[in-house]
Write a protein that holds these residues in place. Structure first.
Motif, PDB file in Angstrom:
ATOM      1  N   ASN A 456       8.241 -12.030  -0.039  1.00 18.28           N
ATOM      2  CA  ASN A 456       8.367 -11.878   1.464  1.00 18.28           C
ATOM      3  C   ASN A 456       7.639 -10.823   1.890  1.00 18.28           C
ATOM      4  O   ASN A 456       6.888 -10.793   3.130  1.00 18.28           O
ATOM      5  N   GLU A 457       7.750  -9.628   1.455  1.00 18.97           N
ATOM      6  CA  GLU A 457       7.166  -8.239   1.926  1.00 18.97           C
ATOM      7  C   GLU A 457       5.766  -8.377   1.695  1.00 18.97           C
ATOM      8  O   GLU A 457       5.093  -7.538   2.392  1.00 18.97           O
ATOM      9  N   ALA A 458       5.304  -8.935   0.329  1.00 16.00           N
ATOM     10  CA  ALA A 458       3.876  -9.066   0.255  1.00 16.00           C
ATOM     11  C   ALA A 458       3.028  -9.978   1.441  1.00 16.00           C
ATOM     12  O   ALA A 458       1.895  -9.442   1.745  1.00 16.00           O
ATOM     13  N   GLU A 459       3.737 -10.996   1.892  1.00 21.05           N
ATOM     14  CA  GLU A 459       3.159 -11.661   2.997  1.00 21.05           C
ATOM     15  C   GLU A 459       2.954 -10.940   4.261  1.00 21.05           C
ATOM     16  O   GLU A 459       1.898 -10.969   4.879  1.00 21.05           O
ATOM     17  N   ASP A 460       3.971 -10.146   4.504  1.00 18.41           N
ATOM     18  CA  ASP A 460       3.942  -9.273   5.796  1.00 18.41           C
ATOM     19  C   ASP A 460       2.937  -8.323   5.588  1.00 18.41           C
ATOM     20  O   ASP A 460       2.298  -7.833   6.403  1.00 18.41           O
ATOM     21  N   GLU A 461       2.898  -7.488   4.567  1.00 17.44           N
ATOM     22  CA  GLU A 461       1.795  -6.409   4.032  1.00 17.44           C
ATOM     23  C   GLU A 461       0.428  -6.894   4.208  1.00 17.44           C
ATOM     24  O   GLU A 461      -0.409  -6.351   4.603  1.00 17.44           O
ATOM     25  N   LEU A 462       0.221  -8.268   3.605  1.00 20.09           N
ATOM     26  CA  LEU A 462      -1.111  -8.799   3.793  1.00 20.09           C
ATOM     27  C   LEU A 462      -1.651  -9.225   5.392  1.00 20.09           C
ATOM     28  O   LEU A 462      -2.548  -8.704   5.677  1.00 20.09           O
ATOM     29  N   LEU A 463      -0.616  -9.676   5.987  1.00 20.77           N
ATOM     30  CA  LEU A 463      -0.893  -9.723   7.546  1.00 20.77           C
ATOM     31  C   LEU A 463      -1.115  -8.449   8.278  1.00 20.77           C
ATOM     32  O   LEU A 463      -1.861  -8.239   9.053  1.00 20.77           O
ATOM     33  N   LEU A 464      -0.495  -7.456   7.947  1.00 13.72           N
ATOM     34  CA  LEU A 464      -0.752  -6.127   8.336  1.00 13.72           C
ATOM     35  C   LEU A 464      -2.124  -5.614   7.787  1.00 13.72           C
ATOM     36  O   LEU A 464      -2.863  -5.093   8.657  1.00 13.72           O
ATOM     37  N   ARG A 465      -2.434  -5.818   6.620  1.00 13.66           N
ATOM     38  CA  ARG A 465      -3.694  -5.517   6.316  1.00 13.66           C
ATOM     39  C   ARG A 465      -4.910  -5.864   6.962  1.00 13.66           C
ATOM     40  O   ARG A 465      -5.803  -5.604   7.220  1.00 13.66           O
ATOM     41  N   GLU A 466      -4.737  -7.470   6.953  1.00 11.10           N
ATOM     42  CA  GLU A 466      -5.838  -8.437   7.771  1.00 11.10           C
ATOM     43  C   GLU A 466      -5.927  -7.902   9.182  1.00 11.10           C
ATOM     44  O   GLU A 466      -6.978  -7.686   9.739  1.00 11.10           O
ATOM     45  N   PHE A 467      -4.915  -7.417   9.750  1.00  5.40           N
ATOM     46  CA  PHE A 467      -4.807  -7.167  11.185  1.00  5.40           C
ATOM     47  C   PHE A 467      -5.647  -5.734  11.400  1.00  5.40           C
ATOM     48  O   PHE A 467      -6.661  -5.846  12.302  1.00  5.40           O
ATOM     49  N   MET A 468      -5.350  -4.808  10.563  1.00  5.31           N
ATOM     50  CA  MET A 468      -5.651  -3.575  10.588  1.00  5.31           C
ATOM     51  C   MET A 468      -7.508  -3.571  10.014  1.00  5.31           C
ATOM     52  O   MET A 468      -8.201  -2.965  10.838  1.00  5.31           O
ATOM     53  N   GLN A 469      -7.707  -4.386   9.181  1.00  8.47           N
ATOM     54  CA  GLN A 469      -9.197  -4.595   8.817  1.00  8.47           C
ATOM     55  C   GLN A 469     -10.029  -5.243   9.807  1.00  8.47           C
ATOM     56  O   GLN A 469     -11.189  -4.879  10.218  1.00  8.47           O
ATOM     57  N   GLY A 470      -9.431  -6.275  10.398  1.00  5.23           N
ATOM     58  CA  GLY A 470     -10.022  -6.927  11.456  1.00  5.23           C
ATOM     59  C   GLY A 470     -10.245  -5.973  12.883  1.00  5.23           C
ATOM     60  O   GLY A 470     -11.211  -6.250  13.408  1.00  5.23           O
ATOM     61  N   LEU A 471      -9.507  -5.379  13.114  1.00 10.25           N
ATOM     62  CA  LEU A 471      -9.434  -4.626  14.353  1.00 10.25           C
ATOM     63  C   LEU A 471     -10.428  -3.513  14.019  1.00 10.25           C
ATOM     64  O   LEU A 471     -11.105  -3.128  15.121  1.00 10.25           O
ATOM     65  N   GLN A 472     -10.733  -2.859  12.909  1.00 11.66           N
ATOM     66  CA  GLN A 472     -11.766  -2.007  12.894  1.00 11.66           C
ATOM     67  C   GLN A 472     -13.027  -2.376  12.492  1.00 11.66           C
ATOM     68  O   GLN A 472     -13.975  -1.870  13.014  1.00 11.66           O
ATOM     69  N   SER A 473     -13.343  -3.816  12.160  1.00  7.38           N
ATOM     70  CA  SER A 473     -14.517  -4.149  12.043  1.00  7.38           C
ATOM     71  C   SER A 473     -14.952  -5.204  12.961  1.00  7.38           C
ATOM     72  O   SER A 473     -15.804  -5.795  12.807  1.00  7.38           O
ATOM     73  N   SER A 474     -14.087  -5.654  13.960  1.00 10.27           N
ATOM     74  CA  SER A 474     -14.368  -6.561  15.005  1.00 10.27           C
ATOM     75  C   SER A 474     -15.339  -6.331  16.041  1.00 10.27           C
ATOM     76  O   SER A 474     -15.581  -5.266  16.231  1.00 10.27           O
ATOM     77  N   GLY A 475     -16.258  -7.333  16.276  1.00  9.33           N
ATOM     78  CA  GLY A 475     -17.269  -7.011  17.285  1.00  9.33           C
ATOM     79  C   GLY A 475     -16.733  -7.719  18.763  1.00  9.33           C
ATOM     80  O   GLY A 475     -15.648  -8.094  19.123  1.00  9.33           O
ATOM     81  N   GLU A 476     -17.664  -7.592  19.847  1.00 15.89           N
ATOM     82  CA  GLU A 476     -17.439  -8.177  21.061  1.00 15.89           C
ATOM     83  C   GLU A 476     -16.952  -9.625  21.083  1.00 15.89           C
ATOM     84  O   GLU A 476     -15.942 -10.108  21.609  1.00 15.89           O
ATOM     85  N   ASN A 477     -17.645 -10.476  20.277  1.00 15.67           N
ATOM     86  CA  ASN A 477     -17.584 -11.566  20.216  1.00 15.67           C
ATOM     87  C   ASN A 477     -17.422 -12.224  18.811  1.00 15.67           C
ATOM     88  O   ASN A 477     -17.548 -13.277  18.397  1.00 15.67           O
ATOM     89  N   THR A 478     -17.236 -11.500  17.845  1.00 17.38           N
ATOM     90  CA  THR A 478     -17.102 -11.747  16.279  1.00 17.38           C
ATOM     91  C   THR A 478     -15.790 -11.394  15.754  1.00 17.38           C
ATOM     92  O   THR A 478     -15.274 -10.253  15.999  1.00 17.38           O
ATOM     93  N   ARG A 479     -15.377 -12.183  14.924  1.00 22.34           N
ATOM     94  CA  ARG A 479     -14.218 -11.829  14.247  1.00 22.34           C
ATOM     95  C   ARG A 479     -14.334 -10.817  13.000  1.00 22.34           C
ATOM     96  O   ARG A 479     -15.327 -10.873  12.417  1.00 22.34           O
TER      97      ARG A 479
END
Length: 607
Positions: A456-479
């Protein structure tokens, strides 16, 4: 001054030199003077012949070409630049190459050219940004799509009741374990068989019940599934009556057993595991005897084949309305209800998904309570992608075609399957095991009850990691690019639903005419029931389509328009520049070298 006058000064200058030995040097002086005059005459004839071949050129053009042939390296380079300025079709540059233009006039045209170039570059960069970052537009398709062109959704139903209390009382077992751990008097330890069942059911109960460590860290997946199947409500007591396209049908003929993160559920219209999973992901835990029908006429990108008839698989409807869809009459025994495992809400969870997706019931579902009639009207949401986007990279069009992204355990790529596989891989790395419902191979261990908190903690950790990585590399109109990188499928189907419900007085109906499959009064004692109808709302719907907003042709056309507007540049102007920098330059250098070799060898030939 022309070359003739320059060439004629050389011998006269030599004749004026005093001779230190007039008697001895008479013969040598006469021979030297003759050679110099011959050389000058050759150059004079060469220049004269050159003028004759370009008799139409102006005097200034003749001087430029003579400098290229006879001048120094700096003079030749300068002459080539002047020659390019004279012949180029780019606006404004010819004024810079005119030799007799005042310095102020040259400065004026230099400023004009700089402003034009800067403006053109700035606007071209804007076009580049639009072409590179916004090449795709999602719009409505040119025509509507009838509902019979797409499959009816796969309907996965999970009962909230996880165990029959007469076989296993989860609430009593939970309190018995806690009291035994707290050394409460006269409380015995739970028997081993009940421990195994308790550990299996704990994995599908609410997370707040995992406050105490219990059970094994690693278990066999088939043991967990068998334990859940053993104590779960009976199929015949849950699925009382079914209709498909207004025709009565046995529920066990259309509903097949599937394993989800919510336990043992039953699914209608889903593809078989042999089609969903790859060879590595097909393990005995997921294969059940009932699922033996294969889809031969449908795939998510191409839809149904032209040869598919009305009875193809996955099933499809011929029109909208409740009579054309799926009807379910379901029930549950009140004696089996357990308010501790799943909370005080009883009934069923229903998930509508694409036939090729693995159901993830805990993420997206509709709740069907008892004593209610629920109508679910479906509005499909389909996004397709034009063939013109196939040559784009996936991160630019923000989707994957089926053959572009291979999953390890799944045959069919979808965003849902990709995310589930990524979660399984991350959980295995984090905990050394995976949840019993996750895709895996036969060599991957399955987590027991002691590892519930870990996955259960691994699922929450993966969601947080995906959020941080996506936030850093996202563009104006790209994921943004992430570790899982689960972009949507280029052809995807989602089933959005509108739900309406009302009280269902099934007892009155039963007493009146004996409801569907419930003739005996004893079967109604202590049972709660629900009725569900699932159908398409409209006969046709609008499909969304990804297509080129700003293609390569548009990009080149806009860039060419800006270059033509500000500088008068065309494709031939660019070819002309390349020509002067390569072919013309090499040709001039070869001609210059040939002329110099002729002048060098001329005295020797005359001698």
């Amino acid at each position: 001054m022309s070359n003739n006058s320059t060439l004629q000064r050389t011998p006269s200058h030599d004749l004026d030199k005093p001779d230190k030995n007039p008697i001895a040097g008479v013969g040598a002086g006469i021979a030297s003077s003759a050679n110099q005059w011959k050389r000058a005459a050759l150059m004079s004839r060469t220049a004269s012949a050159f003028r004759e071949t370009i008799s139409d050129d102006s005097e200034e053009e003749v001087d430029t070409k003579q400098q290229i042939k006879y001048g120094s390296g700096f003079q030749a380079a300068k002459a080539i630049v002047h020659e390019y300025c004279d012949y180029t079709t780019i606006h404004g540059i010819r004024y810079l190459g005119e030799k007799k233009r005042p310095i102020l006039e040259r400065l004026f045209w230099i400023c004009v050219l700089i402003v034009s170039i800067v403006t053109c570059c700035k606007l071209t960069l804007n076009i580049w940004d639009k072409w590179n970052n916004n090449p795709v537009i999602v719009s409505f398709a040119e025509k509507s799509t009838p509902v019979w062109q797409i499959p009816f959704p796969a309907v996965t139903v999970c009962a909230e009741t996880k165990s029959r209390r007469n076989l296993f009382n989860y609430t009593d077992s939970y309190h018995q374990i806690r009291d035994f751990r707290n050394n409460v008097t006269d409380v015995k330890e739970l028997p081993e068989r009940k421990k195994d069942i308790y550990g299996a059911i704990s994995q599908v109960c609410d997370a707040h019940l995992h406050d105490i460590e219990f059970g094994q860290k690693i278990r066999k997946g088939i043991e967990i599934i068998d334990a859940l199947s053993e104590v779960s409500p009976l199929f015949d007591n849950t699925y009382l009556n079914c209709k498909w396209r207004n025709m009565p049908i046995k529920c066990n003929d259309i509903f097949h057993k599937f394993v989800t993160e919510d336990g043992v559920c039953y699914s209608f219209n889903s593809l078989s595991p042999a089609e969903i999973y790859r060879a590595e992901g097909i393990i005995p835990d997921f294969i059940f005897r009932e699922e033996n029908r294969l889809s031969m006429d449908w795939n998510v990108e191409d839809g149904y084949s032209a040869s598919a008839d009305t009875d193809t698989y996955p099933n499809r409807v011929l029109g909208p309305g409740a009579k054309a869809g799926l009807y379910l009459f379901m029930g549950g025994m009140e004696l089996d209800f357990d308010d501790l495992c799943r909370g005080p809400v009883q009934g069923f969870k229903i998930l509508l998904h694409t036939p090729g997706d693995v159901a993830q019931v805990s993420k997206q579902y509709f709740r069907i309570p008892f004593d209610q009639e629920v109508l679910i009207s479906i509005r499909p949401k389909i996004i397709t992608t034009s063939d013109g986007l196939k040559h784009y990279e996936p991160h630019r069009r923000q989707c994957y075609f089926q053959k572009e992204r291979d999953l390890r355990y799944f045959n069919i790529y979808s965003q849902s399957n990709c995310e589930l596989e990524c979660l399984a891989n991350f959980t295995y790395t984090r905990c050394g095991c995976v949840k019993f419902s996750m895709p895996r191979n036969v060599n991957m261990p399955v987590c027991g009850a002691a590892n519930i908190k870990c996955y259960n903690e691994a699922e929450d950790e993966l969601l947080l990691r995906e959020f941080m990585q996506g936030l850093q590399s996202s563009g104006e109109n790209t994921r943004g690019h992430t570790e899982c990188n689960c972009l949507p499928s280029c052809t995807s189907i989602a089933y959005e639903a509108e739900i309406s419900q009302a009280d269902f007085d099934y007892k009155t109906v039963a007493n009146a005419d004996g409801p569907e499959g419930m003739e005996k009064e004893t079967k109604r004692d202590g049972m709660k029931m629900s009725r569900v109808s699932i159908f398409f709302k409209e006969a046709q719907f609008l499909t969304s389509r990804r297509s080129e907003l700003y293609g390569t042709t548009d990009f080149l056309a806009n860039c060419g328009g800006l270059l033509g507007l500000f500088m008068g540049v065309s494709a031939l102007s660019i070819v002309e520049l390349i020509y002067f920098c390569t072919v013309r330059l090499i040709s001039n250098l070869l001609m210059r070298h040939k002329t110099r070799m002729e002048l060098l060898h001329a005295p020797n030939k005359e001698a």
